[in-house]
Design a protein around this motif. Structure first.
Motif, PDB file in Angstrom:
ATOM      1  N   GLY A 195      38.719 -17.954  34.737  1.00  0.00           N
ATOM      2  CA  GLY A 195      37.970 -18.763  33.791  1.00  0.00           C
ATOM      3  C   GLY A 195      38.841 -19.398  32.720  1.00  0.00           C
TER       4      GLY A 195
ATOM      5  N   GLY B 238      36.806 -14.805  28.757  1.00  0.00           N
ATOM      6  CA  GLY B 238      37.066 -16.232  28.934  1.00  0.00           C
ATOM      7  C   GLY B 238      36.564 -17.068  27.770  1.00  0.00           C
TER       8      GLY B 238
ATOM      9  N   ASN C   9      35.398 -24.787  26.586  1.00  0.00           N
ATOM     10  CA  ASN C   9      35.020 -23.548  27.269  1.00  0.00           C
ATOM     11  C   ASN C   9      33.760 -23.701  28.124  1.00  0.00           C
TER      12      ASN C   9
ATOM     13  N   GLN D 250      33.630 -23.441  32.037  1.00  0.00           N
ATOM     14  CA  GLN D 250      33.730 -22.093  32.589  1.00  0.00           C
ATOM     15  C   GLN D 250      32.382 -21.586  33.082  1.00  0.00           C
TER      16      GLN D 250
END
Length: 394
Positions: A218, A349, A29, A32
């Motif tokens: 995202g 996201g 993640n 992002q």
């Protein structure tokens, strides 16, 4: 300039895995953040460009912003660490904000009412069609070279845009609307924009819907490539199919808005979006967050299609009462909607858990809040025609 913003956001999505490898990033993640910091710089800087352009004109303000964008692109090409790359993205956002704010202000300088909504739809269509090809452009660059070359392509495109604007675009700020660049005048303009019910309500609704788009952007790489479906080089195809639905919707909106009006089309799109988001969430839960790929693409495309009837019209409605302070009003709306959208997109996201349930829930919740904002603004009445004042002199 709006197309340049879309390229800046979407063209390097296929590079997330390569960037993660180069900088030894293990959290899927974390890349992002390259979108989030861009949107943060993009959002904060918008508050400055409008008042500046109301004082010195649209042309010099836009040219100055593009130069800042060029500097950020050079820094991104040379970034020795992920942290420096994040800084470069923030600088790109600060420069790119000029196009978002001044593009809207220029439209408001020249058009009003349903004419403005129609032109906004065409501008939004460019912004939404570019993502169809932007990931493919990034993937093509990756196929022949390093991910840093993607930022080189952004640099080259910005140079072309700057040259074209400097050659072809006249100054559109009406002399009678020119304002002094002092804190009292700026504060008065901000207070007027923030205190106008129509402007604040529709800007809130717009920010929440933009949050849906940023949540999708995202999460897209993780969903379609590294986390769920492992599409690899086919990722731009899936991304483009969904973005294409948005482009078609904005084209239809541009053709229909003069006949049916901004409110009827946007309210219909918003109600339809909320209903479709509920259906999508139910289907995603039924498949435990891992639906067949065609079903996911179909439901996301349907949501984006309906959303695209609301966004350009919401922007036009929010700007409608504020022709005399178009630059400052565009700044306030852009600043507020971008930061609201970036926050919502970041929350959704970062909630990615290997399934599409967080994204589906985000669409459902954000569309519901957007509908509540419109209901508050319109005092519970949807599908009205509103008032259409005469456009300003051209």
């Amino acid at each position: 300039m709006m197309g340049l913003t879309a390229v800046t956001i979407d063209s390097f999505l296929p590079a997330f895995p390569a960037i993660a490898r180069d900088f030894a990033i293990t959290d899927p993640n974390r890349p992002q953040l390259l979108i989030s910091v861009y949107m943060l710089g993009f959002g904060v800087a918008q508050l400055a460009y409008g008042p500046i352009s109301d004082a010195i004109g649209r042309r010099p303000a836009l040219i100055g912003g593009t130069v800042i964008y060029l500097a950020g692109s050079v820094l991104a090409m040379l970034a020795p660490s992920f942290e420096v790359l994040l800084l470069a993205r923030a600088v790109q956002g600060i420069g790119g904000a000029a196009g978002r704010i001044l593009g809207v202000a220029i439209v408001r300088d020249r058009f009003g009412g349903r004419d403005m909504a129609q032109v906004m739809s065409f501008c939004m269509m460019v912004f939404l069609i570019v993502p169809i090809v932007a990931p493919a452009m990034g993937g093509l660059v990756l196929a022949v070279g390093h991910w840093r070359l993607i930022f080189g392509a952004m640099l080259a495109l910005a140079v072309v845009v700057l040259a074209w604007f400097g050659w072809r675009m006249p100054e559109t700020l009406h002399p009678e609307f020119r304002r002094s660049l002092d804190l009292r005048a700026i504060g008065s303009g901000i207070a007027t924009a923030a205190g106008t019910r129509e402007t604040f309500g529709y800007a809130t609704a717009l920010g929440l819907l933009t949050g849906c788009i940023l949540a999708y952007v995202g999460s897209a790489q993780a969903i379609f490539d590294t986390g769920l479906y492992h599409l690899g080089r086919l990722f731009p195809v899936a991304f483009g199919l969904i973005a294409g639905a948005m482009g078609v919707a904005t084209l239809i909106n541009a053709r229909l808005v003069r006949r049916f009006g901004m409110r009827r089309l946007s309210h219909g799109g918003l109600v339809g979006l909320f209903a479709m988001a509920l259906v999508q969430l139910g289907l995603m839960l039924a498949f435990a967050g891992r639906p067949p790929l065609p079903l996911l693409i179909l439901t996301l495309a349907a949501c984006q299609f309906l959303l695209s009837f609301a966004m350009p019209n919401f922007n036009a409605i929010a700007m409608e009462p504020l022709a005399a302070i178009a630059g400052t009003a565009s700044s306030v709306i852009g600043f507020y909607t971008t930061l609201l959208a970036a926050l919502c997109g970041l929350v959704v996201g970062q909630a990615f858990d290997g399934t599409v349930i967080p994204l589906a829930a985000g669409y459902c919740g954000l569309s519901a809040l957007s509908l509540l904002a419109v209901l508050w603004t319109e005092r519970g009445r949807l599908f009205g025609t509103g008032t259409v004042p005469h456009p300003p002199p051209r």
